[in-house]
Design an enzyme around this catalytic site. Structure first.
Site, PDB file in Angstrom:
ATOM      1  N   GLY A 104       1.334  -1.116   0.151  1.00  0.00           N
ATOM      2  CA  GLY A 104      -0.301   0.064  -0.064  1.00  0.00           C
ATOM      3  C   GLY A 104       0.910   1.328  -0.027  1.00  0.00           C
ATOM      4  O   GLY A 104       2.652   1.270  -0.576  1.00  0.00           O
ATOM      5  N   ARG A 105       0.120   2.671   0.568  1.00  0.00           N
ATOM      6  CA  ARG A 105       1.254   3.627   0.234  1.00  0.00           C
ATOM      7  C   ARG A 105       2.559   3.458   1.348  1.00  0.00           C
ATOM      8  O   ARG A 105       3.673   3.865   0.260  1.00  0.00           O
ATOM      9  CB  ARG A 105      -0.071   4.625   0.530  1.00  0.00           C
ATOM     10  CG  ARG A 105      -0.771   5.445   0.108  1.00  0.00           C
ATOM     11  CD  ARG A 105      -1.542   6.722   1.146  1.00  0.00           C
ATOM     12  NE  ARG A 105      -2.783   6.897   0.479  1.00  0.00           N
ATOM     13  CZ  ARG A 105      -4.028   6.358   0.511  1.00  0.00           C
ATOM     14  NH1 ARG A 105      -3.916   5.608   1.729  1.00  0.00           N
ATOM     15  NH2 ARG A 105      -5.023   6.900   0.243  1.00  0.00           N
ATOM     16  N   ILE A 106       2.607   2.562   2.656  1.00  0.00           N
ATOM     17  CA  ILE A 106       3.712   2.360   3.276  1.00  0.00           C
ATOM     18  C   ILE A 106       4.752   1.965   2.686  1.00  0.00           C
ATOM     19  O   ILE A 106       6.118   2.327   2.713  1.00  0.00           O
ATOM     20  CB  ILE A 106       3.508   2.375   4.952  1.00  0.00           C
ATOM     21  CG1 ILE A 106       2.484   3.894   4.604  1.00  0.00           C
ATOM     22  CG2 ILE A 106       4.589   2.275   5.012  1.00  0.00           C
ATOM     23  CD1 ILE A 106       1.960   3.627   6.844  1.00  0.00           C
ATOM     24  N   ARG A 129      -2.831  -9.293  -0.955  1.00  0.00           N
ATOM     25  CA  ARG A 129      -3.859  -9.719  -1.450  1.00  0.00           C
ATOM     26  C   ARG A 129      -4.510 -10.317  -3.182  1.00  0.00           C
ATOM     27  O   ARG A 129      -4.005 -11.079  -3.718  1.00  0.00           O
ATOM     28  CB  ARG A 129      -5.354  -9.123  -0.469  1.00  0.00           C
ATOM     29  CG  ARG A 129      -5.788 -10.765   0.390  1.00  0.00           C
ATOM     30  CD  ARG A 129      -7.234  -9.747   0.488  1.00  0.00           C
ATOM     31  NE  ARG A 129      -7.640  -8.311   0.496  1.00  0.00           N
ATOM     32  CZ  ARG A 129      -8.209  -7.696   0.976  1.00  0.00           C
ATOM     33  NH1 ARG A 129      -9.306  -8.577   1.725  1.00  0.00           N
ATOM     34  NH2 ARG A 129      -8.326  -6.215   1.147  1.00  0.00           N
ATOM     35  N   THR A 130      -3.881  -8.756  -3.806  1.00  0.00           N
ATOM     36  CA  THR A 130      -4.169  -8.994  -5.284  1.00  0.00           C
ATOM     37  C   THR A 130      -3.276  -9.061  -5.188  1.00  0.00           C
ATOM     38  O   THR A 130      -1.729  -7.391  -5.017  1.00  0.00           O
ATOM     39  CB  THR A 130      -5.294  -8.146  -5.441  1.00  0.00           C
ATOM     40  OG1 THR A 130      -4.912  -6.507  -4.808  1.00  0.00           O
ATOM     41  CG2 THR A 130      -6.489  -8.726  -5.169  1.00  0.00           C
ATOM     42  N   THR A 186       6.305  -2.981  10.846  1.00  0.00           N
ATOM     43  CA  THR A 186       6.054  -0.768  11.715  1.00  0.00           C
ATOM     44  C   THR A 186       4.772  -0.831  11.722  1.00  0.00           C
ATOM     45  O   THR A 186       4.179  -0.264  11.623  1.00  0.00           O
ATOM     46  CB  THR A 186       6.770  -0.142  11.414  1.00  0.00           C
ATOM     47  OG1 THR A 186       6.886   0.075   9.751  1.00  0.00           O
ATOM     48  CG2 THR A 186       8.827   0.077  11.205  1.00  0.00           C
ATOM     49  N   ARG A 219       1.684  -3.241  12.940  1.00  0.00           N
ATOM     50  CA  ARG A 219       0.881  -3.409  14.086  1.00  0.00           C
ATOM     51  C   ARG A 219       1.624  -4.770  14.855  1.00  0.00           C
ATOM     52  O   ARG A 219       1.631  -5.626  13.678  1.00  0.00           O
ATOM     53  CB  ARG A 219      -0.658  -3.729  13.624  1.00  0.00           C
ATOM     54  CG  ARG A 219      -1.383  -1.997  13.645  1.00  0.00           C
ATOM     55  CD  ARG A 219      -1.470  -1.408  15.041  1.00  0.00           C
ATOM     56  NE  ARG A 219      -1.902  -0.364  14.638  1.00  0.00           N
ATOM     57  CZ  ARG A 219      -1.931   0.972  14.034  1.00  0.00           C
ATOM     58  NH1 ARG A 219      -0.503   1.291  13.905  1.00  0.00           N
ATOM     59  NH2 ARG A 219      -2.523   1.907  13.649  1.00  0.00           N
ATOM     60  N   GLU A 246       0.474  -3.021  23.956  1.00  0.00           N
ATOM     61  CA  GLU A 246       1.515  -1.518  23.832  1.00  0.00           C
ATOM     62  C   GLU A 246       0.976  -1.101  25.000  1.00  0.00           C
ATOM     63  O   GLU A 246      -0.343  -0.868  25.410  1.00  0.00           O
ATOM     64  CB  GLU A 246       1.287  -0.553  22.317  1.00  0.00           C
ATOM     65  CG  GLU A 246       2.004  -0.916  21.803  1.00  0.00           C
ATOM     66  CD  GLU A 246       2.028  -0.618  20.097  1.00  0.00           C
ATOM     67  OE1 GLU A 246       1.526   0.591  20.341  1.00  0.00           O
ATOM     68  OE2 GLU A 246       2.602  -1.450  19.214  1.00  0.00           O
ATOM     69  N   HIS A 253       6.707   2.622  18.365  1.00  0.00           N
ATOM     70  CA  HIS A 253       5.361   2.603  18.110  1.00  0.00           C
ATOM     71  C   HIS A 253       6.225   4.584  17.425  1.00  0.00           C
ATOM     72  O   HIS A 253       4.948   5.655  17.546  1.00  0.00           O
ATOM     73  CB  HIS A 253       4.122   2.065  18.714  1.00  0.00           C
ATOM     74  CG  HIS A 253       3.080   2.463  18.033  1.00  0.00           C
ATOM     75  ND1 HIS A 253       1.859   1.949  17.856  1.00  0.00           N
ATOM     76  CD2 HIS A 253       2.599   3.489  16.203  1.00  0.00           C
ATOM     77  CE1 HIS A 253       1.359   1.708  16.523  1.00  0.00           C
ATOM     78  NE2 HIS A 253       1.695   2.904  15.718  1.00  0.00           N
ATOM     79  N   GLY A 270       6.259   5.588  14.177  1.00  0.00           N
ATOM     80  CA  GLY A 270       6.439   5.195  12.521  1.00  0.00           C
ATOM     81  C   GLY A 270       6.146   6.469  12.344  1.00  0.00           C
ATOM     82  O   GLY A 270       6.457   7.136  11.378  1.00  0.00           O
TER      83      GLY A 270
HETATM   84  C1  DGY Z   1      -1.168   5.150  12.410  1.00  0.00           C
HETATM   85  O1  DGY Z   1      -1.652   6.093  12.041  1.00  0.00           O
HETATM   86  O2  DGY Z   1      -1.997   3.780  12.323  1.00  0.00           O
HETATM   87  C2  DGY Z   1       0.569   4.633  13.533  1.00  0.00           C
HETATM   88  O3  DGY Z   1       0.423   3.609  13.656  1.00  0.00           O
HETATM   89  C3  DGY Z   1       0.469   6.018  14.196  1.00  0.00           C
HETATM   90  O4  DGY Z   1       1.800   6.136  14.634  1.00  0.00           O
END
Ligand code: DGY
Length: 299
Positions: free
Chosen positions: A140-142, A162-163, A216, A218, A246, A264, A266
């Site tokens: 995805g974007r990240i 998935r796709t 990074t 979940r 967490e 956490h 990110g």
């Molecule tokens: C999010 O935006 O889902 C991130 O985990 C926050 O750092």
């Protein structure tokens, strides 16, 4: 419109909210029927205490702790903050990859402990990053931002999701094949019922000896007990920013040299966090004016 926010979210945009009360949900002493908008950071919404709620503006791209179906059923809109945190999260992913792969934290601890006694040529030796294979789970974007950065490190990029995508950013693999072929595996899927516990003992066992596992996304996407067992055995290296419970981190990890731990982080840059607040506030303002929401989340 009365806004309840669980924090004073960072940046100047927050001050543009007119009628806002900053209060943690745990501090609510009784029902607050006047609150029409709630700003949370991916926190469960206490619907019994907020009967007048019309909008939940989530300061986070992930909304796995928000009961989207129930909110939608009640006609309560939900927004999140996609896009603006992709670069910061991808940067942190690379910080963890580099730190874990090149043993940076171990080396730092050695220097600080005054234990740098041997000649440089006999010191800490790590595995090369350049030219290795990075498996991205979730493009995805990240995930895409991570793949773009990987080009600079001359990595071979594989991806699983998935796709299958039409993309130049990496070669598609089934998940089991990606795990077996990668030197580094990095997780970038959202937490959903399908991804919860996706990396169980069986899938982690497919990783190569010495592979580096970076998360990074979940913590709940991974069977944390199984991952801890692999890290304690020293078979894998790890770069972990997220955990299943967490802010609790499994005690076994704390003394391990082969894992780098961050709390956490990110999206935790000033610029990104301020941009997230901007989106939250713009959504609230659009809602107040009766205009379409900028970044609605739908079931
Ligand atoms: C999010 O935006 O889902 C991130 O985990 C926050 O750092």
């Amino acid at each position: 419109m009365k806004v309840l926010a669980t924090h004073r979210y960072p940046g100047p945009a927050f001050d543009e909210i007119g009628d806002v009360e900053v209060r943690a949900l745990a501090e609510l002493e009784g029902p607050r029927p006047e609150a029409e908008v709630l700003v949370v950071a991916n926190e469960p919404v206490p619907l019994d205490l907020l009967p007048g709620l019309r909008l939940v503006a989530n300061f986070s791209v992930g909304y796995d702790r928000i009961d989207l179906e129930e909110l939608t059923r009640r006609g309560i809109a939900v927004t999140n903050t996609p896009g603006v945190l992709s670069a910061a999260t991808a940067d942190l992913t690379f910080a963890l990859i580099l730190a874990a792969r090149r043993r940076v934290v171990e080396a730092d601890a050695l220097v600080r402990a005054g234990e740098w006694r041997s000649e440089w040529a006999n010191g800490i030796v790590a595995e090369e990053l350049t030219g290795s294979t990075l498996g991205i789970v979730g493009l995805g974007r990240i995930g895409q931002a991570v793949a773009r950065r990987a080009q600079g490190f001359e990595l071979r990029v594989l991806y699983a999701q998935r796709t299958r995508a039409e993309t130049e950013l990496g070669e598609y693999r089934e998940l089991y094949a990606l795990l077996a072929e990668s030197d580094i595996v990095s997780i970038h899927t959202p937490l959903t019922p399908e991804t919860r516990g996706l990396f169980d003992a069986r899938r982690l066992a497919l990783l190569r000896d010495g592979a580096c596992f970076v998360n990074t996304a979940r913590g709940e996407i991974v069977d944390e007990t199984a991952l801890v067992a692999e890290l304690v055995a020293g078979r894998l290296r790890g770069g972990l920013d997220v955990f299943a419970h967490e802010p609790t981190v499994p005690a076994e990890l704390l003394a391990l040299p082969n894992v780098v731990l961050t709390p956490h982080l990110g999206s935790a840059t000033r610029q990104t966090r301020e941009a997230m607040t901007r989106i939250v506030v713009d959504n609230i303002m659009a809602f107040e004016r009766g205009e379409p929401l900028l970044t609605p989340v739908t079931v």
